[in-house]
Scaffold this motif. Structure first.
Motif, mmCIF file in Angstrom:
data_model
loop_
_atom_site.group_PDB
_atom_site.id
_atom_site.type_symbol
_atom_site.label_atom_id
_atom_site.label_comp_id
_atom_site.label_asym_id
_atom_site.label_seq_id
_atom_site.Cartn_x
_atom_site.Cartn_y
_atom_site.Cartn_z
ATOM 1 N N VAL A 7 14.123 77.662 76.051
ATOM 2 C CA VAL A 7 14.823 78.396 74.999
ATOM 3 C C VAL A 7 15.214 77.406 73.904
ATOM 4 C CG1 VAL A 7 16.868 79.780 74.436
ATOM 5 C CG2 VAL A 7 15.734 80.064 76.661
ATOM 6 N N LEU A 8 14.954 77.782 72.664
ATOM 7 C CA LEU A 8 15.408 76.993 71.519
ATOM 8 C C LEU A 8 16.461 77.816 70.788
ATOM 9 C CD1 LEU A 8 15.295 74.571 69.624
ATOM 10 C CD2 LEU A 8 13.372 75.665 68.454
ATOM 11 N N PHE A 9 17.667 77.262 70.689
ATOM 12 C CA PHE A 9 18.801 77.935 70.065
ATOM 13 C C PHE A 9 19.129 77.225 68.760
ATOM 14 C CE2 PHE A 9 23.508 78.376 69.677
ATOM 15 C CZ PHE A 9 23.538 79.735 69.445
ATOM 16 N N CYS A 10 19.067 77.951 67.664
ATOM 17 C CA CYS A 10 19.325 77.363 66.348
ATOM 18 C C CYS A 10 20.586 77.980 65.744
ATOM 19 C CB CYS A 10 18.124 77.589 65.429
ATOM 20 S SG CYS A 10 18.240 76.695 63.872
ATOM 21 N N ASP A 11 21.571 77.132 65.503
ATOM 22 C CA ASP A 11 22.841 77.566 64.927
ATOM 23 C C ASP A 11 23.399 76.400 64.132
ATOM 24 O OD1 ASP A 11 25.590 78.283 64.486
ATOM 25 O OD2 ASP A 11 25.480 79.629 66.194
ATOM 26 N N ASP A 12 23.944 76.673 62.967
ATOM 27 C CA ASP A 12 24.473 75.600 62.129
ATOM 28 C C ASP A 12 25.844 75.115 62.582
ATOM 29 O OD1 ASP A 12 25.662 77.985 61.347
ATOM 30 O OD2 ASP A 12 25.820 77.413 59.248
ATOM 31 N N GLU A 13 26.476 75.805 63.504
ATOM 32 C CA GLU A 13 27.811 75.423 63.963
ATOM 33 C C GLU A 13 27.732 74.734 65.328
ATOM 34 O OE1 GLU A 13 31.152 77.365 63.003
ATOM 35 O OE2 GLU A 13 30.284 78.722 61.528
ATOM 36 N N GLY A 14 28.097 73.461 65.341
ATOM 37 C CA GLY A 14 28.004 72.648 66.547
ATOM 38 C C GLY A 14 28.740 73.206 67.744
ATOM 39 N N GLN A 15 29.913 73.794 67.518
ATOM 40 C CA GLN A 15 30.697 74.312 68.642
ATOM 41 C C GLN A 15 29.968 75.459 69.342
ATOM 42 O OE1 GLN A 15 34.235 75.349 66.510
ATOM 43 N NE2 GLN A 15 33.559 77.425 66.093
ATOM 44 N N PHE A 16 29.257 76.275 68.587
ATOM 45 C CA PHE A 16 28.520 77.391 69.186
ATOM 46 C C PHE A 16 27.285 76.891 69.921
ATOM 47 C CE2 PHE A 16 30.594 79.731 65.579
ATOM 48 C CZ PHE A 16 31.557 80.331 66.384
ATOM 49 N N ARG A 17 26.607 75.865 69.360
ATOM 50 C CA ARG A 17 25.457 75.280 70.048
ATOM 51 C C ARG A 17 25.900 74.667 71.375
ATOM 52 N NH1 ARG A 17 24.692 72.922 65.168
ATOM 53 N NH2 ARG A 17 24.934 70.846 66.062
ATOM 54 N N SER A 18 26.967 73.891 71.330
ATOM 55 C CA SER A 18 27.460 73.237 72.548
ATOM 56 C C SER A 18 27.842 74.252 73.614
ATOM 57 C CB SER A 18 28.674 72.359 72.232
ATOM 58 O OG SER A 18 28.306 71.315 71.378
ATOM 59 N N LEU A 53 11.512 81.428 74.246
ATOM 60 C CA LEU A 53 12.441 82.278 73.505
ATOM 61 C C LEU A 53 13.084 81.462 72.392
ATOM 62 C CD1 LEU A 53 13.978 85.016 73.319
ATOM 63 C CD2 LEU A 53 15.666 84.031 74.876
ATOM 64 N N LEU A 54 13.128 82.046 71.214
ATOM 65 C CA LEU A 54 13.766 81.428 70.064
ATOM 66 C C LEU A 54 14.980 82.280 69.713
ATOM 67 C CD1 LEU A 54 13.722 79.341 67.760
ATOM 68 C CD2 LEU A 54 12.184 80.890 66.535
ATOM 69 N N VAL A 55 16.168 81.678 69.760
ATOM 70 C CA VAL A 55 17.411 82.378 69.463
ATOM 71 C C VAL A 55 17.945 81.828 68.150
ATOM 72 C CG1 VAL A 55 19.741 82.946 70.253
ATOM 73 C CG2 VAL A 55 17.894 82.646 71.927
ATOM 74 N N LEU A 56 18.043 82.701 67.151
ATOM 75 C CA LEU A 56 18.505 82.291 65.831
ATOM 76 C C LEU A 56 19.856 82.905 65.526
ATOM 77 C CD1 LEU A 56 15.238 82.887 63.776
ATOM 78 C CD2 LEU A 56 16.026 80.753 64.806
ATOM 79 N N ASP A 57 20.763 82.085 65.043
ATOM 80 C CA ASP A 57 22.033 82.591 64.541
ATOM 81 C C ASP A 57 21.797 82.984 63.090
ATOM 82 O OD1 ASP A 57 24.719 83.139 63.943
ATOM 83 O OD2 ASP A 57 24.997 81.088 63.240
#
Length: 83
Positions: A7-18, A53-57
């Motif tokens: 899974v690749l999760f892309c989000d600009d907010e570090g806290q949500f990625r972590s 799976l690609l998860v985009l915020d």
């Protein structure tokens, strides 16, 4: 447990990625993350094996000024490139 799905999760907010990575640390998913949606096409292009799976915020506040509207248009353009 060997990861079964990538899974690749892309989000600009570090806290949500972590938090996303942490929440799925002991699952059957191998989570990778990125913080720059505009660099995502190059990142995917350079991968030897694409994620399952690609998860985009793609959350974006309601456009209230021209800057936000322009940023929203960039997401539409990126989506078109990915298709």
């Amino acid at each position: 447990m060997n990861p079964k799905f990538r899974v690749l999760f892309c989000d600009d907010e570090g806290q949500f990625r972590s938090k996303f990575v942490s929440n799925h640390a002991n699952s059957e998913f191998k989570i990778s993350d990125c913080n720059d949606i505009e660099a995502l096409p190059r990142l995917l292009d350079g991968m030897k094996q694409l994620p399952d799976l690609l998860v985009l915020d793609l959350y974006h506040c309601k456009a209230s000024d021209s800057h936000e509207a322009i940023e929203g248009n960039k997401l539409v353009e990126l989506n078109a490139k990915l298709q």
